[in-house]
Scaffold this motif. Structure first.
Motif, PDB file in Angstrom:
ATOM      1  N   ASN A   1     -44.517 -32.848   9.620  1.00 59.37           N
ATOM      2  CA  ASN A   1     -43.376 -32.405   8.821  1.00 59.37           C
ATOM      3  C   ASN A   1     -43.753 -31.167   8.024  1.00 59.37           C
ATOM      4  O   ASN A   1     -44.533 -31.245   7.067  1.00 59.37           O
ATOM      5  CB  ASN A   1     -42.933 -33.532   7.888  1.00 59.37           C
ATOM      6  N   LEU A   2     -43.183 -30.038   8.400  1.00 57.49           N
ATOM      7  CA  LEU A   2     -43.475 -28.783   7.725  1.00 57.49           C
ATOM      8  C   LEU A   2     -43.168 -28.852   6.230  1.00 57.49           C
ATOM      9  O   LEU A   2     -43.901 -28.310   5.401  1.00 57.49           O
ATOM     10  CB  LEU A   2     -42.680 -27.643   8.371  1.00 57.49           C
ATOM     11  N   ILE A   3     -42.120 -29.555   5.850  1.00 57.10           N
ATOM     12  CA  ILE A   3     -41.711 -29.671   4.447  1.00 57.10           C
ATOM     13  C   ILE A   3     -42.798 -30.341   3.606  1.00 57.10           C
ATOM     14  O   ILE A   3     -42.979 -30.013   2.435  1.00 57.10           O
ATOM     15  CB  ILE A   3     -40.361 -30.411   4.328  1.00 57.10           C
ATOM     16  N   ASN A   4     -43.558 -31.247   4.203  1.00 58.53           N
ATOM     17  CA  ASN A   4     -44.634 -31.915   3.460  1.00 58.53           C
ATOM     18  C   ASN A   4     -45.734 -30.951   3.019  1.00 58.53           C
ATOM     19  O   ASN A   4     -46.543 -31.280   2.155  1.00 58.53           O
ATOM     20  CB  ASN A   4     -45.234 -33.050   4.287  1.00 58.53           C
ATOM     21  N   GLY A   5     -45.756 -29.748   3.592  1.00 56.27           N
ATOM     22  CA  GLY A   5     -46.721 -28.739   3.168  1.00 56.27           C
ATOM     23  C   GLY A   5     -46.556 -28.354   1.710  1.00 56.27           C
ATOM     24  O   GLY A   5     -47.489 -27.869   1.071  1.00 56.27           O
ATOM     25  N   PHE A   6     -45.372 -28.620   1.151  1.00 61.46           N
ATOM     26  CA  PHE A   6     -45.099 -28.385  -0.269  1.00 61.46           C
ATOM     27  C   PHE A   6     -46.083 -29.140  -1.158  1.00 61.46           C
ATOM     28  O   PHE A   6     -46.415 -28.703  -2.262  1.00 61.46           O
ATOM     29  CB  PHE A   6     -43.654 -28.817  -0.573  1.00 61.46           C
ATOM     30  N   PHE A   7     -46.584 -30.261  -0.677  1.00 56.75           N
ATOM     31  CA  PHE A   7     -47.474 -31.081  -1.496  1.00 56.75           C
ATOM     32  C   PHE A   7     -48.872 -30.488  -1.637  1.00 56.75           C
ATOM     33  O   PHE A   7     -49.598 -30.862  -2.552  1.00 56.75           O
ATOM     34  CB  PHE A   7     -47.554 -32.506  -0.933  1.00 56.75           C
ATOM     35  N   LEU A   8     -49.257 -29.565  -0.764  1.00 51.78           N
ATOM     36  CA  LEU A   8     -50.589 -28.967  -0.866  1.00 51.78           C
ATOM     37  C   LEU A   8     -50.738 -28.112  -2.127  1.00 51.78           C
ATOM     38  O   LEU A   8     -51.662 -28.351  -2.919  1.00 51.78           O
ATOM     39  CB  LEU A   8     -50.920 -28.170   0.394  1.00 51.78           C
ATOM     40  N   PRO A   9     -49.842 -27.135  -2.363  1.00 50.07           N
ATOM     41  CA  PRO A   9     -49.969 -26.389  -3.626  1.00 50.07           C
ATOM     42  C   PRO A   9     -49.692 -27.267  -4.847  1.00 50.07           C
ATOM     43  O   PRO A   9     -50.256 -27.030  -5.915  1.00 50.07           O
ATOM     44  CB  PRO A   9     -48.952 -25.256  -3.497  1.00 50.07           C
ATOM     45  N   LEU A  10     -48.850 -28.282  -4.684  1.00 47.90           N
ATOM     46  CA  LEU A  10     -48.597 -29.203  -5.800  1.00 47.90           C
ATOM     47  C   LEU A  10     -49.884 -29.937  -6.181  1.00 47.90           C
ATOM     48  O   LEU A  10     -50.203 -30.080  -7.363  1.00 47.90           O
ATOM     49  CB  LEU A  10     -47.492 -30.203  -5.443  1.00 47.90           C
ATOM     50  N   PHE A  11     -50.642 -30.383  -5.186  1.00 44.85           N
ATOM     51  CA  PHE A  11     -51.919 -31.042  -5.469  1.00 44.85           C
ATOM     52  C   PHE A  11     -52.864 -30.096  -6.212  1.00 44.85           C
ATOM     53  O   PHE A  11     -53.501 -30.488  -7.185  1.00 44.85           O
ATOM     54  CB  PHE A  11     -52.587 -31.548  -4.187  1.00 44.85           C
ATOM     55  N   ILE A  12     -52.952 -28.847  -5.750  1.00 44.94           N
ATOM     56  CA  ILE A  12     -53.840 -27.876  -6.408  1.00 44.94           C
ATOM     57  C   ILE A  12     -53.429 -27.682  -7.864  1.00 44.94           C
ATOM     58  O   ILE A  12     -54.271 -27.709  -8.766  1.00 44.94           O
ATOM     59  CB  ILE A  12     -53.841 -26.533  -5.645  1.00 44.94           C
ATOM     60  N   LEU A  13     -52.142 -27.501  -8.089  1.00 43.59           N
ATOM     61  CA  LEU A  13     -51.631 -27.305  -9.450  1.00 43.59           C
ATOM     62  C   LEU A  13     -51.960 -28.504 -10.339  1.00 43.59           C
ATOM     63  O   LEU A  13     -52.507 -28.349 -11.432  1.00 43.59           O
ATOM     64  CB  LEU A  13     -50.114 -27.072  -9.417  1.00 43.59           C
ATOM     65  N   LEU A  14     -51.629 -29.708  -9.867  1.00 40.48           N
ATOM     66  CA  LEU A  14     -51.855 -30.905 -10.682  1.00 40.48           C
ATOM     67  C   LEU A  14     -53.338 -31.223 -10.847  1.00 40.48           C
ATOM     68  O   LEU A  14     -53.765 -31.626 -11.931  1.00 40.48           O
ATOM     69  CB  LEU A  14     -51.093 -32.096 -10.092  1.00 40.48           C
ATOM     70  N   ALA A  15     -54.123 -31.035  -9.790  1.00 39.42           N
ATOM     71  CA  ALA A  15     -55.565 -31.301  -9.893  1.00 39.42           C
ATOM     72  C   ALA A  15     -56.202 -30.370 -10.918  1.00 39.42           C
ATOM     73  O   ALA A  15     -57.035 -30.806 -11.722  1.00 39.42           O
ATOM     74  CB  ALA A  15     -56.231 -31.141  -8.533  1.00 39.42           C
ATOM     75  N   ASN A  16     -55.802 -29.117 -10.908  1.00 39.42           N
ATOM     76  CA  ASN A  16     -56.330 -28.176 -11.901  1.00 39.42           C
ATOM     77  C   ASN A  16     -55.920 -28.578 -13.306  1.00 39.42           C
ATOM     78  O   ASN A  16     -56.752 -28.617 -14.215  1.00 39.42           O
ATOM     79  CB  ASN A  16     -55.865 -26.748 -11.587  1.00 39.42           C
ATOM     80  N   ARG A  17     -54.662 -28.855 -13.478  1.00 40.62           N
ATOM     81  CA  ARG A  17     -54.138 -29.157 -14.823  1.00 40.62           C
ATOM     82  C   ARG A  17     -54.637 -30.503 -15.360  1.00 40.62           C
ATOM     83  O   ARG A  17     -55.017 -30.608 -16.509  1.00 40.62           O
ATOM     84  CB  ARG A  17     -52.621 -29.135 -14.792  1.00 40.62           C
TER      85      ARG A  17
END
Length: 152
Positions: free
Chosen positions: A107-123
């Motif tokens: 699912n191409l749309i699930n790719g949205f979760f990759l930058p979300l993980f980076i953002l949340l993991a950093n924060r």
């Protein structure tokens, strides 16, 4: 508030994977077709899990905490092995794990979760951990930080 609910990074990884499954189940889906997707996802999964295990072992071998919720309890600053290349190899491992899950989901749309993980993991994890390590190890951590990148 959510950071307290997701005290441990693995909880965030599990939530993201469950969301990917949920998107597929409810039809929020845009099919992506990648050649060799099973092989690619298997390699990413294996690499991610291996990095997590090797990095975790480095903490155990140094007899220091692996618990990201209590970085101030660290007794040793681990700077060898994978930590000589990246200040946060375990998060890279988690990212590779999520990437494998994304590819296998198709699912191409699930790719949205990759930058979300980076953002949340950093924060939620990386920046607080680094602040705590700087407080505990002072100049040693600042020297390490100046020489080794985070990569996530």
């Amino acid at each position: 508030m959510l950071a307290k609910v997701f005290k441990f990074p693995i909880a965030l990884v599990v939530l993201i994977c469950l969301c990917m499954i949920g998107f597929n189940l409810v039809g929020i889906h845009y099919q992506m077709v990648l050649p060799f997707y099973k092989s690619v996802s298997t390699v990413l999964f294996g690499l991610g899990v291996s990095i997590i295990l090797v990095a975790g072992y480095a903490f155990k071998k140094a007899n220091t905490t692996v618990n990201p919720a209590t970085p101030e309890a660290a007794s040793v600053l681990v700077t060898n092995g994978l930590f000589a290349v990246s200040r946060n190899p375990m998060y890279i491992g988690f990212f590779l794990f999520i990437s494998a899950f994304w590819i296998i989901s198709g699912n191409l749309i699930n790719g949205f979760f990759l930058p979300l993980f980076i953002l949340l993991a950093n924060r939620w994890y990386i920046i607080p951990e680094e602040n705590a390590l700087e407080h505990v190890f002072k100049a040693s951590f600042l020297s390490y930080k100046s020489k080794v990148r985070r990569w996530l």
